[in-house]
Structure formats: structure tokens, C-alpha cells
Scaffold this motif. Structure first.
Motif, PDB file in Angstrom:
ATOM      1  N   TYR A  58      39.071  37.612  37.048  1.00 34.81           N
ATOM      2  CA  TYR A  58      38.682  38.686  36.130  1.00 34.81           C
ATOM      3  C   TYR A  58      39.611  39.868  36.349  1.00 34.81           C
ATOM      4  CZ  TYR A  58      36.218  42.647  34.072  1.00 34.81           C
ATOM      5  OH  TYR A  58      35.910  43.759  33.334  1.00 34.81           O
ATOM      6  N   THR A  59      40.075  40.474  35.249  1.00 32.58           N
ATOM      7  CA  THR A  59      40.888  41.685  35.314  1.00 32.58           C
ATOM      8  C   THR A  59      40.151  42.817  34.611  1.00 32.58           C
ATOM      9  OG1 THR A  59      42.967  40.454  35.398  1.00 32.58           O
ATOM     10  CG2 THR A  59      43.082  42.760  34.698  1.00 32.58           C
ATOM     11  N   THR A  60      40.027  43.937  35.290  1.00 36.95           N
ATOM     12  CA  THR A  60      39.297  45.092  34.765  1.00 36.95           C
ATOM     13  C   THR A  60      40.098  45.802  33.682  1.00 36.95           C
ATOM     14  OG1 THR A  60      40.275  46.721  36.266  1.00 36.95           O
ATOM     15  CG2 THR A  60      38.377  45.470  37.087  1.00 36.95           C
ATOM     16  N   PRO A  61      39.451  46.658  32.911  1.00 36.00           N
ATOM     17  CA  PRO A  61      40.205  47.649  32.137  1.00 36.00           C
ATOM     18  C   PRO A  61      40.905  48.608  33.109  1.00 36.00           C
ATOM     19  CG  PRO A  61      37.900  47.534  31.437  1.00 36.00           C
ATOM     20  CD  PRO A  61      38.003  46.774  32.718  1.00 36.00           C
ATOM     21  N   LYS A  62      41.726  49.487  32.588  1.00 32.79           N
ATOM     22  CA  LYS A  62      42.378  50.499  33.418  1.00 32.79           C
ATOM     23  C   LYS A  62      41.315  51.374  34.078  1.00 32.79           C
ATOM     24  CE  LYS A  62      45.803  54.221  33.219  1.00 32.79           C
ATOM     25  NZ  LYS A  62      46.755  54.968  32.351  1.00 32.79           N
ATOM     26  N   GLN A  76      43.773  42.471  43.420  1.00 35.92           N
ATOM     27  CA  GLN A  76      45.171  42.801  43.139  1.00 35.92           C
ATOM     28  C   GLN A  76      45.185  44.032  42.242  1.00 35.92           C
ATOM     29  OE1 GLN A  76      47.774  39.579  41.716  1.00 35.92           O
ATOM     30  NE2 GLN A  76      48.474  40.991  40.113  1.00 35.92           N
ATOM     31  N   VAL A  77      45.609  45.165  42.813  1.00 35.93           N
ATOM     32  CA  VAL A  77      45.688  46.402  42.043  1.00 35.93           C
ATOM     33  C   VAL A  77      47.021  46.409  41.308  1.00 35.93           C
ATOM     34  CG1 VAL A  77      45.639  48.911  42.120  1.00 35.93           C
ATOM     35  CG2 VAL A  77      44.239  47.592  43.725  1.00 35.93           C
ATOM     36  N   THR A 119      44.864  48.519  36.289  1.00 33.05           N
ATOM     37  CA  THR A 119      43.866  47.465  36.168  1.00 33.05           C
ATOM     38  C   THR A 119      43.810  46.740  37.512  1.00 33.05           C
ATOM     39  OG1 THR A 119      45.463  45.820  35.374  1.00 33.05           O
ATOM     40  CG2 THR A 119      44.327  47.174  33.707  1.00 33.05           C
ATOM     41  N   VAL A 120      42.741  46.003  37.732  1.00 29.34           N
ATOM     42  CA  VAL A 120      42.572  45.298  39.007  1.00 29.34           C
ATOM     43  C   VAL A 120      42.125  43.870  38.713  1.00 29.34           C
ATOM     44  CG1 VAL A 120      41.386  45.267  41.235  1.00 29.34           C
ATOM     45  CG2 VAL A 120      41.917  47.453  40.143  1.00 29.34           C
ATOM     46  N   THR A 121      42.767  42.911  39.370  1.00 34.36           N
ATOM     47  CA  THR A 121      42.454  41.501  39.171  1.00 34.36           C
ATOM     48  C   THR A 121      41.741  40.942  40.403  1.00 34.36           C
ATOM     49  OG1 THR A 121      44.367  41.207  37.724  1.00 34.36           O
ATOM     50  CG2 THR A 121      43.413  39.215  38.699  1.00 34.36           C
TER      51      THR A 121
END
Length: 390
Positions: free
Chosen positions: A78-82, A34-35, A40-42
Motif C-alpha cells: 500500500y502507498t499512502t497519499p502525500k 519506504q518513505v 508518499t510512503v509505501t
């Protein structure tokens, strides 16, 4: 334990099953990747019995690793940093077993591995996606190689206006790296989309792009010929004729075939050659051995480690300084060298530039961040292509 491992295998193998099974497998509310609006991306994967799950990717933050957390429903998240704008590849690691994202149907093969992909927009990745512009054609052709004594496969990009008139076009020869093949720049490099978009934006001249197979021991990419349907791609250094000059010496037969088959501007001023890693080495040697063929040369993280080559044992590699001096004397409009600050070939590229300085061959140097990675090579293409055929 055996039942658990079998479940994981089924989870990652599901993508290769038939269409009906894929559809049923992807039902439900799980969304991954999920962008998000903030770049960020989940990621999510359902693995209720797993003990440790992580996402392994090619973004720079946290060295491309994200430790996932499980909720009470058994969904790991998990969600990334930007993230900067790019096309990214990733896989899940579930208790040591790696595989693609079972809810994401979009994948790319790199050498012998398959990765899930996603795009983060609002930047360079916008050029890697399909837009409502005029589209070129991709033609897959076989040419006869007298040097290899066989037919070999290549991919050709033709610009949107090709064939609508008698117009002739310049030609850009674009070479892959070790482990790649004639499909690499189309699949991982998104070069057809890049060309469509750059041409539509009037950022570059319309041109033909030729992508041959640089593994002279192979006729084509894995699965594209009868004898290699079950061939698993490997790095080219495990194949015959690696760094012996066979491909470089034979390259004019590709140029001759293209000029005989397509409406080309068949002269040095309207030809360019560039390549990544091994393809960069090929570009050095081909342009040095045939200084009347190319006015534009591009090296993308070129694998120019001459210490592991017996330079004088192979005619294509021998007398390199004299060849570079001749190339300088005959002239090139652009010799463009790009590499990342963390690339393992950085020092070898600097040694090559010192050599070129002594031989009088002028070049333009671009140093980027990061290392030996597709995100760099796509961005180098975005920088190099608009400079061609001016």
C-alpha cells in the motif's frame, strides 16, 4: 485454520525474539516502510495466505487506513497519499490480527500498545530526529514523595552546557496524559531531540525539562519497579487517586527536589509547567493552587472536563474561580492554551476560557487541525517552548 493463526502469531511475535532470530527474520529484499521522495510512503508485508490486509495509522488521509493489495509473490503493498511532515505510528491488520511491521525495528509504546513508527521529513519532523548538534543528557532519578510515602521515578533533560560551568538554568515541568508515564514525552514526544535541536538553532533558551510520573498510584512506568514488572499500562482513570487532587497537591515536593538537586534558577520567573490531556488538567490545578511557582503555563488539549469531578470534595479542585482570580492578580507572563478543532475536549477548553475571562486571567489561544493526538502535542511543544523565559 489453527496453523494459519499460529503463523500470523509468529509473524508479529518475531520482533520480541532474540537478536539472532530478528536478523534472520529481516533478511531479504522486502522494504517497509519506504518513505518516497514525494512524501508518499509505501508499506509491504509478506502474508501469502491472508485474505485481507490493511495498514492502520495516525495520518489524516483516508482516516488513517490503507487497504493493501497482494501480488503473485504473496506480498501485500500500500502507498499512502502525500503526507505532511510528522512522526507517524502504524500497525498492520492481517485478517483481523493486528501487529507491528516485522521488517521495521523502530517502535513506540503508547499506553499498553506497541506501534511501528516512521518519519516524513522536510518540516516539523526534522526537529524530532537526531542531528549533528550538541546533545543534552537524560537522567532518570528517584525522589522520595512524602505524600505517597514512597520513592517515585522521573526523567530529567539537562541542556548540553549543563555542568560545564556554574550556570543556573530555568526549569520546564512537562506532564504526560492519562495512560502515559514519565517516559511518554521522551518516547512519543521526542522531547530530548526537540530540545537539542531548538537550543542548537537558538530558537529557545537552554533549560532543564522535568518529566515526572503523573499517576500518583504508581511509582514508575511499567516494568521499572519490582512490584509492577508485569503491570500492563492502562488509562489513569482506572487507577486510584484519579482526579482527586493528590498529585497536584504534592507537586511542590517535586519542585523542591529539583531545586535542591540541580543548578536551577529557583524562582517563579524561571519556571514553566505544561501538560497534555490529563497533564493539562494537572497544569491548570497546580498553577492555580500554587500561583507563586510558575510564570508560564501551557495546556495541550487539556482534559478539563470539570463535570465529572466533584470539585468541592477535593481541596486541590475547590474554589477554582477564586484561585484563578488570585493567579490573575499575581500575574503570569504566558498562559498558553492549544487544542485541535476535532478534539473531544474542545468545548471544555472553551468553557475554561470563559471562566478565565470572568476571573480576569489572560491567556493566548491556539487552535490547530485534527484532534487528541501526539502529532498535535509535539507541534504544540515546538510552538510553546520558544516562548519560555524571554
Amino acid at each position: 485454520m489453527k496453523k494459519y493463526i499460529s503463523t500470523l502469531f509468529i509473524l508479529f511475535a518475531a520482533m520480541s525474539m532474540n537478536a539472532q532470530q530478528n536478523v534472520s527474520f529481516r533478511t531479504g529484499k522486502l522494504v517497509s516502510p519506504q518513505v518516497n521522495a514525494d512524501n508518499t510512503v509505501t508499506f509491504r508485508i509478506q502474508a501469502p495466505k491472508a485474505k485481507n490486509v490493511k495498514v492502520i495509522a495516525d495520518w489524516e488521509a483516508n482516516k488513517g487506513t490503507g487497504i493493501m493489495k497482494k501480488d503473485k509473490e504473496g506480498v501485500w503493498t500500500y502507498t499512502t497519499p502525500k503526507l505532511p511532515s510528522e512522526m507517524y505510528t502504524y500497525r498492520f491488520d492481517v485478517d483481523g490480527i493486528t501487529g507491528i511491521d516485522p521488517t521495521n525495528p523502530f517502535t513506540r509504546r503508547d499506553v499498553g500498545n506497541v506501534f511501528s513508527i516512521f518519519y516524513v521529513g522536510n518540516g516539523c519532523a526534522d526537529e524530532y530526529q537526531v542531528h549533528d548538534v550538541a546533545h543534552g543528557q537524560i537522567r532518570t532519578l528517584w525522589y522520595h514523595s512524602n505524600s505517597a510515602n514512597t520513592d517515585r521515578r522521573m526523567n530529567i533533560y539537562l541542556p548540553p552546557t549543563y555542568g560545564k560551568t556554574d550556570e543556573k538554568f530555568p526549569v520546564f515541568y512537562l506532564l504526560h496524559g492519562s495512560g502515559g508515564d514519565e517516559n511518554a514525552w521522551l518516547e512519543l514526544g521526542n522531547i530530548a531531540r526537540i530540545m537539542d535541536n531548538l537550543i542548537a538553532e537558538k530558537k529557545c533558551k537552554p533549560m532543564i525539562v522535568v518529566m515526572p510520573n503523573g499517576n500518583i498510584a504508581k511509582k514508575a512506568a511499567a516494568g521499572e519497579t519490582f512490584e509492577n514488572q508485569n503491570y500492563k499500562p492502562v488509562m489513569t482513570n482506572f487507577l486510584p487517586h484519579f482526579k482527586d487532587g493528590t498529585f497536584e497537591t504534592a507537586f511542590p515536593e517535586i519542585v523542591d527536589y529539583i531545586d535542591a538537586t540541580f543548578n536551577t534558577k529557583a524562582d517563579k520567573a524561571h519556571r514553566a509547567i505544561a501538560g497534555l490531556s490529563m497533564g493539562g488538567l494537572h497544569s491548570v490545578m497546580i498553577s492555580a493552587n500554587y500561583p507563586d511557582l510558575f510564570d508560564y503555563v501551557g495546556l495541550f488539549s487539556a482534559g478539563v472536563n470539570f463535570k465529572d469531578i466533584d470539585m468541592e470534595a477535593f481541596p486541590a479542585y475547590s474554589n477554582l474561580d477564586a484561585k484563578l482570580a488570585t493567579q490573575a492578580k499575581k500575574g503570569v507572563k504566558l498562559y498558553w492554551i492549544a487544542i485541535g478543532k476535532e478534539d473531544q475536549h474542545l468545548n471544555n477548553n472553551k468553557l475554561l476560557m470563559e471562566r478565565m475571562d470572568k476571573d480576569g486571567l489572560k491567556y493566548t489561544y491556539h487552535e490547530s487541525s485534527r484532534g487528541h493526538i501526539w502529532s498535535n502535542w509535539r507541534q504544540y511543544a515546538l510552538l510553546f517552548i520558544p516562548q519560555l523565559f524571554k
